[in-house]
Write a protein that holds these residues in place. Structure first.
Motif, PDB file in Angstrom:
ATOM      1  N   ARG A   1       0.830  -1.205   0.000  1.00 40.44           N
ATOM      2  CA  ARG A   1       0.000   0.000   0.000  1.00 40.44           C
ATOM      3  C   ARG A   1       0.863   1.253   0.000  1.00 40.44           C
ATOM      4  NH1 ARG A   1      -5.134  -0.728   0.170  1.00 40.44           N
ATOM      5  NH2 ARG A   1      -5.403   1.509   0.316  1.00 40.44           N
ATOM      6  N   TYR A   2       0.343   2.268  -0.684  1.00 39.59           N
ATOM      7  CA  TYR A   2       0.812   3.647  -0.563  1.00 39.59           C
ATOM      8  C   TYR A   2      -0.297   4.449   0.119  1.00 39.59           C
ATOM      9  CZ  TYR A   2       4.220   2.722  -4.376  1.00 39.59           C
ATOM     10  OH  TYR A   2       5.227   2.232  -5.172  1.00 39.59           O
ATOM     11  N   TRP A   3       0.082   5.406   0.958  1.00 34.15           N
ATOM     12  CA  TRP A   3      -0.894   6.267   1.638  1.00 34.15           C
ATOM     13  C   TRP A   3      -0.288   7.661   1.791  1.00 34.15           C
ATOM     14  CZ3 TRP A   3       0.337   8.717   6.202  1.00 34.15           C
ATOM     15  CH2 TRP A   3      -0.699   9.332   6.912  1.00 34.15           C
ATOM     16  N   TYR A   4      -1.119   8.693   1.607  1.00 31.70           N
ATOM     17  CA  TYR A   4      -0.673  10.077   1.674  1.00 31.70           C
ATOM     18  C   TYR A   4      -1.734  10.940   2.361  1.00 31.70           C
ATOM     19  CZ  TYR A   4       2.318   8.441  -2.165  1.00 31.70           C
ATOM     20  OH  TYR A   4       3.202   7.724  -2.942  1.00 31.70           O
ATOM     21  N   THR A   5      -1.259  11.963   3.084  1.00 33.47           N
ATOM     22  CA  THR A   5      -2.160  13.016   3.549  1.00 33.47           C
ATOM     23  C   THR A   5      -1.515  14.371   3.257  1.00 33.47           C
ATOM     24  OG1 THR A   5      -1.223  13.088   5.786  1.00 33.47           O
ATOM     25  CG2 THR A   5      -3.132  11.663   5.441  1.00 33.47           C
TER      26      THR A   5
ATOM     27  N   ASP B   1      -6.661  13.025   1.507  1.00 31.72           N
ATOM     28  CA  ASP B   1      -6.087  11.685   1.657  1.00 31.72           C
ATOM     29  C   ASP B   1      -6.078  10.996   0.299  1.00 31.72           C
ATOM     30  OD1 ASP B   1      -6.093  12.000   4.529  1.00 31.72           O
ATOM     31  OD2 ASP B   1      -6.272   9.824   4.687  1.00 31.72           O
TER      32      ASP B   1
ATOM     33  N   GLY C   1      -4.515   7.018  -1.636  1.00 33.53           N
ATOM     34  CA  GLY C   1      -3.787   5.775  -1.434  1.00 33.53           C
ATOM     35  C   GLY C   1      -4.011   4.780  -2.551  1.00 33.53           C
TER      36      GLY C   1
ATOM     37  N   ALA D   1      -7.543   1.987  -5.490  1.00 34.50           N
ATOM     38  CA  ALA D   1      -7.030   3.294  -5.118  1.00 34.50           C
ATOM     39  C   ALA D   1      -8.182   4.168  -4.651  1.00 34.50           C
ATOM     40  CB  ALA D   1      -6.316   3.945  -6.307  1.00 34.50           C
TER      41      ALA D   1
ATOM     42  N   ARG E   1       6.414  -1.463   7.411  1.00 31.28           N
ATOM     43  CA  ARG E   1       5.903  -0.143   7.041  1.00 31.28           C
ATOM     44  C   ARG E   1       7.022   0.888   7.122  1.00 31.28           C
ATOM     45  NH1 ARG E   1       1.781   0.026   9.961  1.00 31.28           N
ATOM     46  NH2 ARG E   1       0.061  -0.020   8.481  1.00 31.28           N
TER      47      ARG E   1
ATOM     48  N   ARG F   1       3.420  10.485   4.435  1.00 30.67           N
ATOM     49  CA  ARG F   1       3.139   9.330   3.579  1.00 30.67           C
ATOM     50  C   ARG F   1       3.594   8.078   4.297  1.00 30.67           C
ATOM     51  NH1 ARG F   1       6.898   6.358   0.648  1.00 30.67           N
ATOM     52  NH2 ARG F   1       9.068   7.050   0.895  1.00 30.67           N
TER      53      ARG F   1
ATOM     54  N   ARG G   1       4.337   3.643   3.356  1.00 34.83           N
ATOM     55  CA  ARG G   1       4.467   2.575   2.355  1.00 34.83           C
ATOM     56  C   ARG G   1       4.555   1.287   3.146  1.00 34.83           C
ATOM     57  NH1 ARG G   1       4.617  -0.645  -1.323  1.00 34.83           N
ATOM     58  NH2 ARG G   1       6.127  -0.782  -3.025  1.00 34.83           N
TER      59      ARG G   1
ATOM     60  N   TYR H   1     -11.264   1.483   3.871  1.00 32.36           N
ATOM     61  CA  TYR H   1     -10.620   0.840   5.012  1.00 32.36           C
ATOM     62  C   TYR H   1     -11.692   0.205   5.900  1.00 32.36           C
ATOM     63  CZ  TYR H   1      -6.056   2.870   3.988  1.00 32.36           C
ATOM     64  OH  TYR H   1      -4.856   3.195   3.401  1.00 32.36           O
TER      65      TYR H   1
END
Length: 371
Positions: free
Chosen positions: A30-34, A46, A48, A60, A145, A174, A176, A297
């Motif tokens: 997973r990629y995640w960003y805020t 947000d 991801g 995504a 992570r 972020r 990963r 989620y």
């Protein structure tokens, strides 16, 4: 099954890339960003991506909370013969390995949210302690992570309004992750819904001008974590970066009188490290908060992470966060923007958190779900 990915370097077992993690269908990357304004305005974006090689799926999401409205966009595609393309419908990601910048774009779509953004690291990435958990001899999770602080530039459009992002006014985080990921099912539209009891958890990323502290804490008894990964990264006046790991984190949280769910008003973290002096961080909940069910989620409306929705599928919705029915479905898991203070400096960041029924502290919010 062979795919074009198998012509590239990177194999770590005799299997091919569609047999990642020993073929366990739970294997996920997973990629995640805020992204959020430094001034604490009621905005948070947000985004991801999820990659499920053993399911042949990539999904995504992107979403934004503006005031008390949350706009969500979700999409899914089959990997097919392009498993490495981090693009799902109009949402795409490109990582420039030379500069470390992450480029995210969402073309115009039915949700009304679009953007072209660049995340530039402000501090080096740090790797959390591996999260490995078994229950009754069965592996539930074995996950790595990496977390990183950064600054944002570019533009976004939501509700017909354009916002310009500059590194001095928009900060963010972020992560990963990759490995066997435990399934979280909290979608009332697709029971059974998992029940959780007797724990407190927080995954928080707090940053200052030249320093960042990331905390992942899980405990059933106050002061006795069954998982703790906490690190501080600091850049000195000479540009040298130092890193230290925590040995203990104590918390004192005050909860808001929120009739619809768990909401932190303010709190204190006291952190002890392997080297150097301890650090106290005071944090205060700001209005901006993105509920992660908008990105599937725990699942939403019968759609969970990694589900095969066909060659391509997308959905979007707009939530009124003052609507009790919406908050019931959104539950607790969220990225809540926090104003933070420590060692005379003021910063900002996000906190994900929850406290489950039976935990010895904080009884009031336990009437609501912890995730």
């Amino acid at each position: 099954m062979l795919t074009p990915q198998d012509d590239l370097l990177g194999h770590q077992t005799p299997g091919n890339f569609t047999d990642a993690g020993g073929g366990d269908v739970r294997f996920t990357e997973r990629y995640w960003y805020t992204a959020h304004p430094v001034d604490g305005s009621a905005l948070i974006l947000d985004a991801g991506f999820g990659y499920y090689p053993n399911r042949g799926v990539m999904d995504a999401f992107a979403g934004i909370t503006i005031g008390r409205r949350q706009i969500n966009f979700r999409a899914s595609r089959r990997l097919g013969l392009r498993p490495l393309d981090t693009e799902v419908g109009p949402l795409s990601l490109w990582v420039d390995l030379r500069t470390g910048r992450h480029h995210l774009a969402l073309r115009e779509n039915a949700s009304g949210l679009s953007f072209e953004l660049v995340f530039e690291p402000s501090l080096p990435a740090t790797q959390e302690k591996q999260s490995r958990r078994e229950r009754k001899g069965v592996l539930e999770e074995d996950l790595a992570r990496v977390a990183q602080f950064g600054r944002w530039s570019g533009w976004l459009v939501a509700d017909g309004q354009r916002h310009e992002l500059r590194p001095d006014t928009w900060w963010g985080q972020r992560d990963r992750s990759w490995g066997i990921r435990s399934e979280m099912r909290t979608d009332h539209d697709k029971p059974p819904v998992q029940q959780h009891a007797q724990f407190l958890w927080t995954w928080s990323m707090f940053q200052f001008e030249d320093c960042g502290v990331s905390v992942f804490l899980k405990e059933r008894e106050p002061g006795h974590p069954y998982y703790l990964s906490c690190s501080e990264v600091r850049r000195g006046p000479d540009g040298q970066v130092t890193h230290r790991e925590a040995t203990a984190v104590r918390h004192d949280i005050t909860w808001a009188d929120d009739p619809l769910g768990q909401t932190i008003r303010e709190g204190v973290l006291d952190i002890e490290f392997t080297v150097g002096p301890p650090r106290r961080i005071r944090f205060t909940g700001l209005p901006a908060r993105f509920y992660l069910k908008g990105g599937n989620y725990g699942g939403f409306a019968g759609w969970n992470h990694g589900d095969d929705r066909g060659e391509y599928a997308e959905a979007h919705d707009v939530w009124d966060l003052d609507d009790p029915a919406v908050r019931f479905k959104a539950r607790t898991l969220s990225d809540h923007v926090m104003r933070v203070e420590s060692e005379g400096a003021t910063g900002i960041g996000i906190s994900e958190y929850g406290v489950a029924a039976g935990y010895p502290l904080y009884p009031a919010p336990q009437q609501f779900p912890a995730l």
